[in-house]
Design an enzyme around this catalytic site. Structure first.
Site, short mmCIF file in Angstrom:
data_model
loop_
_atom_site.label_atom_id
_atom_site.label_comp_id
_atom_site.label_asym_id
_atom_site.label_seq_id
_atom_site.Cartn_x
_atom_site.Cartn_y
_atom_site.Cartn_z
N HIS A 44 11.22 -9.07 1.18
CA HIS A 44 10.68 -8.24 2.27
C HIS A 44 11.81 -7.61 3.09
O HIS A 44 12.39 -8.29 3.94
CB HIS A 44 9.79 -9.09 3.18
CG HIS A 44 8.50 -9.47 2.54
ND1 HIS A 44 7.38 -8.68 2.60
CD2 HIS A 44 8.16 -10.54 1.78
CE1 HIS A 44 6.40 -9.25 1.92
NE2 HIS A 44 6.84 -10.37 1.40
N GLY A 84 1.08 -8.24 0.06
CA GLY A 84 -0.30 -8.66 0.32
C GLY A 84 -0.49 -10.08 -0.20
O GLY A 84 0.31 -10.56 -1.00
N LYS A 101 2.77 0.68 20.75
CA LYS A 101 2.88 0.56 22.22
C LYS A 101 4.23 1.05 22.78
O LYS A 101 4.27 1.79 23.75
CB LYS A 101 2.67 -0.90 22.61
CG LYS A 101 2.49 -1.13 24.09
CD LYS A 101 1.08 -0.78 24.49
CE LYS A 101 0.81 -1.02 25.95
NZ LYS A 101 -0.60 -0.71 26.26
N GLU A 115 11.49 -5.57 5.46
CA GLU A 115 11.03 -5.24 6.82
C GLU A 115 11.22 -6.37 7.83
O GLU A 115 11.12 -6.15 9.03
CB GLU A 115 9.56 -4.80 6.79
CG GLU A 115 8.54 -5.88 6.43
CD GLU A 115 8.35 -6.09 4.92
OE1 GLU A 115 9.26 -5.72 4.15
OE2 GLU A 115 7.32 -6.65 4.52
N ASP A 118 -1.88 3.30 28.39
CA ASP A 118 -2.39 4.15 27.31
C ASP A 118 -3.15 5.37 27.84
O ASP A 118 -2.88 6.50 27.43
CB ASP A 118 -3.29 3.33 26.38
CG ASP A 118 -2.53 2.19 25.71
OD1 ASP A 118 -1.29 2.22 25.75
OD2 ASP A 118 -3.18 1.29 25.16
N CYS A 150 7.10 -6.61 -2.82
CA CYS A 150 6.42 -7.87 -3.14
C CYS A 150 5.15 -7.61 -3.97
O CYS A 150 5.25 -7.21 -5.12
CB CYS A 150 6.15 -8.63 -1.84
SG CYS A 150 5.73 -10.34 -2.13
N TYR A 151 3.96 -7.76 -3.39
CA TYR A 151 2.73 -7.48 -4.15
C TYR A 151 2.78 -6.04 -4.70
O TYR A 151 2.32 -5.77 -5.80
CB TYR A 151 1.52 -7.67 -3.24
CG TYR A 151 0.20 -7.36 -3.92
CD1 TYR A 151 -0.40 -8.28 -4.77
CD2 TYR A 151 -0.46 -6.14 -3.71
CE1 TYR A 151 -1.60 -8.00 -5.40
CE2 TYR A 151 -1.65 -5.85 -4.33
CZ TYR A 151 -2.23 -6.78 -5.17
OH TYR A 151 -3.42 -6.50 -5.80
#
Ligand code: XMP
Length: 515
Positions: A171, A57, A371, A173, A229, A84-85
């Site tokens: 990170h 964050g 999606k 990710e 959708d 991280c945060y």
């Protein structure tokens, strides 16, 4: 949201990467859900996830409005990984020392794994990682030890194995962290014990059973637009409750050429679904007469849709639920901290206002999916590839692509041009490579010469863009030959057009649609 028992819950502290963490974990066939950072420890205990992740964050743990989690989450006995945060929060909460961001570290770094640890199982001792942080952990809480370090961060990866609390300063990710996915897999599988059995088939089975159970003998009404959708939501509900699902397809007169036939073919013919087709073109076009302001067009179309839909629904008895194709990015509650971009909430919602107006309960079967997962579920349910891979099409339809006043004549011109764009993009295999490709009819006439005659006709703009989520976009560098063919065909085949332009604006500052 109903969370399957084998899941990782991610608490969102406002990082632009939070959704990416969820994505990576789902790609490992493990269900993951994002929740607001302030969720109660008791609520987490009730949900029984296999593990928790605290996202990064933009805040400093010392910031006045810094987001803090319930400190009791560290005593639940559920493994926690702070990123991280998230790591700084762990250190801050458990009496370590965190230095407020005097020097930011941003970019690539070499990580050295110091001791063998489950987080780095089967991974190289030196690996590239991606750093982006202000605060830094200066000393660890008792029970913790360093597992890996970089030149600038002594505590780049830390662990308290007894309490099963872990932290990463980098990170995992993002793609720039070369072993990031493997580190997340080690956490979820080796440490949290997740089984990697979350597949689209298991999602469909779970969801069908859940909706059958919830809906019972009631009826569900759903506005089917023909977009990905609502189509997937309809197919899923149809599998669960069959003819208790009533799909309402409103033809607002603003659809692409052949759209009505396509939707009827897909749903009535292929799925034998009850499809209530409402031809409301006159109503919409009458209301739009002479309207040129984009927002007014949108408002009129939105209101009219609700009216038509409500009137149709009133014709049915025993309807208790309203089905909607809401997807995960529409519902994630982002954290509004420090003007952070992930806090932007999407402005284009499905059919805002309908549930309140109609007093129906909502059923949103694909609410937990991204999606591409929606598309995979669509394929799993047997929807044709052509349908699940369709480009997005806006609710207000061609009304926001006929710039200025919308008339039947101008819609007809645009439809012809739009069909050519679609045909050529598909023929050249570009249709599925781009986010959207369409024509826009401008309220401008220009001089041309055709044969020996002077013409004074309309201009069509081509809008062809690449994007990941529609929030930002860039114009597609389409080969000149394809642009040339599209232009030639439009000018030769569409009466009323004598000039074609290519829109080379990115978003921001432009938007994808012109209105
Ligand atoms: P903009 O024009 O805002 O579009 O850059 C971003 C994406 O959203 C689509 N769009 C809409 N979709 N209702 C919708 O369902 C709307 O009112 C609407 N307006 C824009 C647009 O096609 C693009 O994919």
């Amino acid at each position: 949201m109903d969370v399957p028992s084998e899941s990782i819950i991610i608490l969102d502290f406002g990082s632009q990467y939070t959704q990416l963490i969820a994505r990576r974990i789902r790609e490992l066939n493990i269900y993951s859900a994002i929740m607001p950072y302030g969720i109660d420890a008791a609520e987490l205990r009730r949900r029984q996830p296999s593990g928790l992740i605290l996202s990064g964050g933009p805040s400093s743990v010392y910031g006045e409005n810094a987001p803090h989690c319930d400190p009791a989450i560290f005593d639940l006995g559920i493994p926690v990984l702070g990123i991280c945060y998230g790591l700084q929060l762990i250190a801050h909460n458990l009496n370590g020392r965190v230095e407020a961001g005097s020097k930011r570290e941003f970019g690539q770094a070499d990580l050295n794994v110091i001791t063998s640890h489950a987080l780095f199982r089967d991974l190289p001792d030196v690996q590239r990682v991606w750093m982006s942080h202000g605060d830094k952990v200066l000393s660890l809480p008792s029970g913790f030890s360093a597992v890996a370090a970089t030149a600038n961060a002594e505590f780049a990866a830390v662990a308290d194995d007894a309490r099963r609390l872990f932290g990463l300063q980098f990170h995992p990710e993002v793609v720039h962290t070369e072993c990031g996915t493997a580190i997340l897999r080690n956490y979820c599988v080796s440490i949290c014990g997740c089984a990697q059995n979350w597949t689209m088939k298991s999602f469909v089975d779970h969801s069908v059973a859940e909706h059958r159970n919830r809906i019972g003998e009631s009826k569900v009404i759903l506005g089917l637009s023909g977009g990905v959708d609502s189509s997937v939501a309809a197919a899923l509900l149809h599998k669960a409750i069959g003819d208790q699902l009533i799909c309402v397809f409103v033809d607002n007169g603003l659809l692409r050429a052949g759209e009505v036939e396509v939707v009827i073919r897909f749903f009535e013919d292929a799925f034998s679904m009850k499809l209530h087709h409402v031809d409301a073109a006159d109503r919409f076009l009458n209301k739009l007469e002479g309207v040129t302001d984009p927002e007014t067009k949108r408002r009129i179309i939105g209101h009219e849709f609700i009216e038509v839909f409500e009137e149709t629904a009133r014709g049915y008895t025993g309807v208790t639920y309203l089905g909607q194709g809401t997807t995960y990015p529409d519902v994630i509650e982002s954290v509004p901290i420090d003007g952070n971009p992930s806090a932007l909430i999407k402005s284009h919602h499905n059919v805002g206002g309908l549930p309140e107006v109609m007093g129906l309960d909502l059923v949103e079967p694909i609410r937990s999916l991204f999606k591409d997962e929606v598309r995979a579920v669509g394929e799993e349910l047997g929807l044709p590839h052509e349908m699940v891979m369709r480009q997005p099409f806006p609710g207000p339809g061609l009304a926001i692509r006929v710039i200025g006043a919308v008339t039947r004549e101008r819609l007809a011109i645009l439809r012809r041009a739009d069909t050519i764009v679609l045909e050529e993009m598909k023929r050249e295999d570009w249709y599925y490579k781009v986010w959207q490709s369409f024509a826009v009819l401008l309220p401008v006439q220009t001089v041309g010469v055709m044969g020996d005659e002077r013409t004074y006709e309309n201009v069509v703009a081509l809008r062809i863009v690449e994007s990941v989520d529609g929030m930002t976009a860039d114009w597609t560098r389409l080969p000149y030959e394809i642009l040339a063919r599209i232009s030639n065909r439009i000018i030769n085949e569409v009466r009323g057009v004598n000039r074609v332009c290519y829109d080379i604006s990115s978003k921001p500052p432009g938007t994808i649609e012109w209105e």
